[in-house]
Write a protein that holds these residues in place. Structure first.
Motif, PDB file in Angstrom:
ATOM      1  N   GLU A  38       0.834  -1.206   0.000  1.00 21.62           N
ATOM      2  CA  GLU A  38       0.000   0.000   0.000  1.00 21.62           C
ATOM      3  C   GLU A  38       0.865   1.251   0.000  1.00 21.62           C
ATOM      4  OE1 GLU A  38      -2.840   1.594   3.380  1.00 21.62           O
ATOM      5  OE2 GLU A  38      -3.601  -0.273   2.533  1.00 21.62           O
ATOM      6  N   GLU A  39       1.981   1.198   0.730  1.00 18.39           N
ATOM      7  CA  GLU A  39       2.915   2.328   0.788  1.00 18.39           C
ATOM      8  C   GLU A  39       3.686   2.478  -0.519  1.00 18.39           C
ATOM      9  OE1 GLU A  39       3.439   4.645   3.234  1.00 18.39           O
ATOM     10  OE2 GLU A  39       1.699   3.776   4.224  1.00 18.39           O
ATOM     11  N   GLY A  40       3.844   1.382  -1.268  1.00 18.17           N
ATOM     12  CA  GLY A  40       4.509   1.432  -2.556  1.00 18.17           C
ATOM     13  C   GLY A  40       6.021   1.407  -2.535  1.00 18.17           C
ATOM     14  N   VAL A  41       6.615   1.212  -1.374  1.00 17.92           N
ATOM     15  CA  VAL A  41       8.073   1.227  -1.271  1.00 17.92           C
ATOM     16  C   VAL A  41       8.636  -0.192  -1.315  1.00 17.92           C
ATOM     17  CG1 VAL A  41      10.025   1.878   0.201  1.00 17.92           C
ATOM     18  CG2 VAL A  41       8.028   3.358   0.055  1.00 17.92           C
ATOM     19  N   LEU A  42       7.983  -1.099  -0.601  1.00 20.95           N
ATOM     20  CA  LEU A  42       8.456  -2.474  -0.512  1.00 20.95           C
ATOM     21  C   LEU A  42       7.461  -3.437  -1.150  1.00 20.95           C
ATOM     22  CD1 LEU A  42       9.701  -2.538   3.195  1.00 20.95           C
ATOM     23  CD2 LEU A  42      11.097  -2.332   1.162  1.00 20.95           C
ATOM     24  N   GLY A  43       7.979  -4.529  -1.660  1.00 26.33           N
ATOM     25  CA  GLY A  43       7.155  -5.618  -2.157  1.00 26.33           C
ATOM     26  C   GLY A  43       7.507  -6.868  -1.381  1.00 26.33           C
ATOM     27  N   GLY A  44       6.736  -7.915  -1.533  1.00 25.84           N
ATOM     28  CA  GLY A  44       7.020  -9.138  -0.803  1.00 25.84           C
ATOM     29  C   GLY A  44       6.615 -10.376  -1.570  1.00 25.84           C
ATOM     30  N   HIS A  45       7.321 -11.477  -1.270  1.00 23.20           N
ATOM     31  CA  HIS A  45       7.023 -12.775  -1.872  1.00 23.20           C
ATOM     32  C   HIS A  45       6.982 -13.831  -0.786  1.00 23.20           C
ATOM     33  CE1 HIS A  45       7.490 -11.512  -5.998  1.00 23.20           C
ATOM     34  NE2 HIS A  45       8.720 -11.083  -5.777  1.00 23.20           N
ATOM     35  N   PHE A  46       6.014 -14.711  -0.887  1.00 23.90           N
ATOM     36  CA  PHE A  46       5.969 -15.889  -0.033  1.00 23.90           C
ATOM     37  C   PHE A  46       7.030 -16.853  -0.531  1.00 23.90           C
ATOM     38  CE2 PHE A  46       4.389 -20.247   0.484  1.00 23.90           C
ATOM     39  CZ  PHE A  46       4.317 -20.304   1.864  1.00 23.90           C
ATOM     40  N   LEU A  47       7.889 -17.360   0.366  1.00 26.47           N
ATOM     41  CA  LEU A  47       8.952 -18.272  -0.046  1.00 26.47           C
ATOM     42  C   LEU A  47       8.606 -19.727   0.231  1.00 26.47           C
ATOM     43  CD1 LEU A  47      12.132 -16.318   1.125  1.00 26.47           C
ATOM     44  CD2 LEU A  47      11.168 -16.476  -1.173  1.00 26.47           C
ATOM     45  N   THR A  48       8.294 -20.038   1.485  1.00 25.59           N
ATOM     46  CA  THR A  48       8.040 -21.425   1.849  1.00 25.59           C
ATOM     47  C   THR A  48       7.292 -21.496   3.174  1.00 25.59           C
ATOM     48  OG1 THR A  48       9.070 -23.607   2.044  1.00 25.59           O
ATOM     49  CG2 THR A  48      10.212 -21.779   3.116  1.00 25.59           C
ATOM     50  N   GLU A  49       6.877 -22.685   3.498  1.00 25.68           N
ATOM     51  CA  GLU A  49       6.185 -22.941   4.766  1.00 25.68           C
ATOM     52  C   GLU A  49       6.981 -24.007   5.503  1.00 25.68           C
ATOM     53  OE1 GLU A  49       2.033 -25.003   5.888  1.00 25.68           O
ATOM     54  OE2 GLU A  49       1.963 -23.513   4.296  1.00 25.68           O
ATOM     55  N   ILE A  50       7.277 -23.730   6.751  1.00 29.92           N
ATOM     56  CA  ILE A  50       7.998 -24.685   7.587  1.00 29.92           C
ATOM     57  C   ILE A  50       7.177 -24.881   8.851  1.00 29.92           C
ATOM     58  CG2 ILE A  50      10.114 -25.148   8.881  1.00 29.92           C
ATOM     59  CD1 ILE A  50      11.559 -23.270   6.932  1.00 29.92           C
ATOM     60  N   SER A  51       6.715 -26.100   9.052  1.00 32.72           N
ATOM     61  CA  SER A  51       5.869 -26.429  10.199  1.00 32.72           C
ATOM     62  C   SER A  51       4.666 -25.490  10.218  1.00 32.72           C
ATOM     63  CB  SER A  51       6.700 -26.378  11.479  1.00 32.72           C
ATOM     64  OG  SER A  51       5.952 -26.840  12.560  1.00 32.72           O
ATOM     65  N   ASP A  52       4.518 -24.681  11.251  1.00 33.02           N
ATOM     66  CA  ASP A  52       3.376 -23.763  11.340  1.00 33.02           C
ATOM     67  C   ASP A  52       3.773 -22.324  11.002  1.00 33.02           C
ATOM     68  OD1 ASP A  52       4.907 -23.282  13.585  1.00 33.02           O
ATOM     69  OD2 ASP A  52       3.185 -22.949  14.886  1.00 33.02           O
ATOM     70  N   ARG A  53       4.881 -22.154  10.295  1.00 36.24           N
ATOM     71  CA  ARG A  53       5.374 -20.811   9.969  1.00 36.24           C
ATOM     72  C   ARG A  53       5.459 -20.602   8.460  1.00 36.24           C
ATOM     73  NH1 ARG A  53       6.549 -18.350  14.662  1.00 36.24           N
ATOM     74  NH2 ARG A  53       7.183 -19.715  16.308  1.00 36.24           N
ATOM     75  N   GLU A  54       5.264 -19.343   8.066  1.00 36.79           N
ATOM     76  CA  GLU A  54       5.446 -18.937   6.690  1.00 36.79           C
ATOM     77  C   GLU A  54       6.706 -18.078   6.618  1.00 36.79           C
ATOM     78  OE1 GLU A  54       0.874 -18.533   5.134  1.00 36.79           O
ATOM     79  OE2 GLU A  54       1.893 -16.734   5.825  1.00 36.79           O
ATOM     80  N   ILE A  55       7.519 -18.286   5.588  1.00 38.70           N
ATOM     81  CA  ILE A  55       8.722 -17.497   5.385  1.00 38.70           C
ATOM     82  C   ILE A  55       8.475 -16.563   4.216  1.00 38.70           C
ATOM     83  CG2 ILE A  55      11.223 -17.528   5.021  1.00 38.70           C
ATOM     84  CD1 ILE A  55      10.259 -19.061   7.541  1.00 38.70           C
ATOM     85  N   TRP A  56       8.678 -15.261   4.454  1.00 37.92           N
ATOM     86  CA  TRP A  56       8.443 -14.229   3.442  1.00 37.92           C
ATOM     87  C   TRP A  56       9.722 -13.445   3.202  1.00 37.92           C
ATOM     88  CZ3 TRP A  56       3.734 -12.913   1.080  1.00 37.92           C
ATOM     89  CH2 TRP A  56       2.648 -13.670   1.499  1.00 37.92           C
ATOM     90  N   LYS A  57       9.868 -12.948   1.986  1.00 34.98           N
ATOM     91  CA  LYS A  57      10.992 -12.091   1.615  1.00 34.98           C
ATOM     92  C   LYS A  57      10.413 -10.736   1.199  1.00 34.98           C
ATOM     93  CE  LYS A  57      14.679 -11.661  -1.787  1.00 34.98           C
ATOM     94  NZ  LYS A  57      15.335 -12.317  -2.928  1.00 34.98           N
ATOM     95  N   PHE A  58      10.869  -9.667   1.831  1.00 32.60           N
ATOM     96  CA  PHE A  58      10.461  -8.317   1.493  1.00 32.60           C
ATOM     97  C   PHE A  58      11.660  -7.579   0.913  1.00 32.60           C
ATOM     98  CE2 PHE A  58       7.471  -9.653   4.738  1.00 32.60           C
ATOM     99  CZ  PHE A  58       6.277  -9.305   4.153  1.00 32.60           C
ATOM    100  N   PHE A  59      11.419  -6.688  -0.053  1.00 34.47           N
ATOM    101  CA  PHE A  59      12.481  -6.034  -0.797  1.00 34.47           C
ATOM    102  C   PHE A  59      12.014  -4.693  -1.315  1.00 34.47           C
ATOM    103  CE2 PHE A  59       9.961  -8.951  -3.229  1.00 34.47           C
ATOM    104  CZ  PHE A  59       9.485  -8.166  -4.267  1.00 34.47           C
ATOM    105  N   PHE A  60      12.940  -3.835  -1.702  1.00 36.93           N
ATOM    106  CA  PHE A  60      12.601  -2.553  -2.303  1.00 36.93           C
ATOM    107  C   PHE A  60      12.059  -2.792  -3.697  1.00 36.93           C
ATOM    108  CE2 PHE A  60      15.478  -0.938   0.933  1.00 36.93           C
ATOM    109  CZ  PHE A  60      14.774   0.170   1.351  1.00 36.93           C
ATOM    110  N   LYS A  61      11.041  -2.007  -4.075  1.00 37.62           N
ATOM    111  CA  LYS A  61      10.478  -2.121  -5.424  1.00 37.62           C
ATOM    112  C   LYS A  61      11.339  -1.372  -6.404  1.00 37.62           C
ATOM    113  CE  LYS A  61       5.632  -2.823  -4.550  1.00 37.62           C
ATOM    114  NZ  LYS A  61       4.303  -2.340  -4.803  1.00 37.62           N
TER     115      LYS A  61
END
Length: 61
Positions: A38-61
């Motif tokens: 919404e802010e337009g500065v960062l984007g994100g991608h879902f990487l993987t799921e481990i047990s009950d956790r989600e791993i995400w990667k956030f980066f500059f657009k």
């Protein structure tokens, strides 16, 4: 609160591990991703799921 100064554009990357189901909360990485996009500065991608956790990667657009 995320401090954008801690990341160095254009190469800053932030990895987040968040619980998939937060009882009593509608927070988590998915909500964080929508706020960042919404802010337009960062984007994100879902990487993987481990047990009950989600791993995400956030980066500059």
């Amino acid at each position: 609160m995320l401090r954008l100064q801690c990341l160095r554009p254009p190469y800053g990357v932030l990895y987040v591990a968040s619980k998939k189901n937060l009882v009593g909360s509608n927070g988590g990485a998915r909500q964080l991703k929508s706020l960042m996009e919404e802010e337009g500065v960062l984007g994100g991608h879902f990487l993987t799921e481990i047990s009950d956790r989600e791993i995400w990667k956030f980066f500059f657009k």
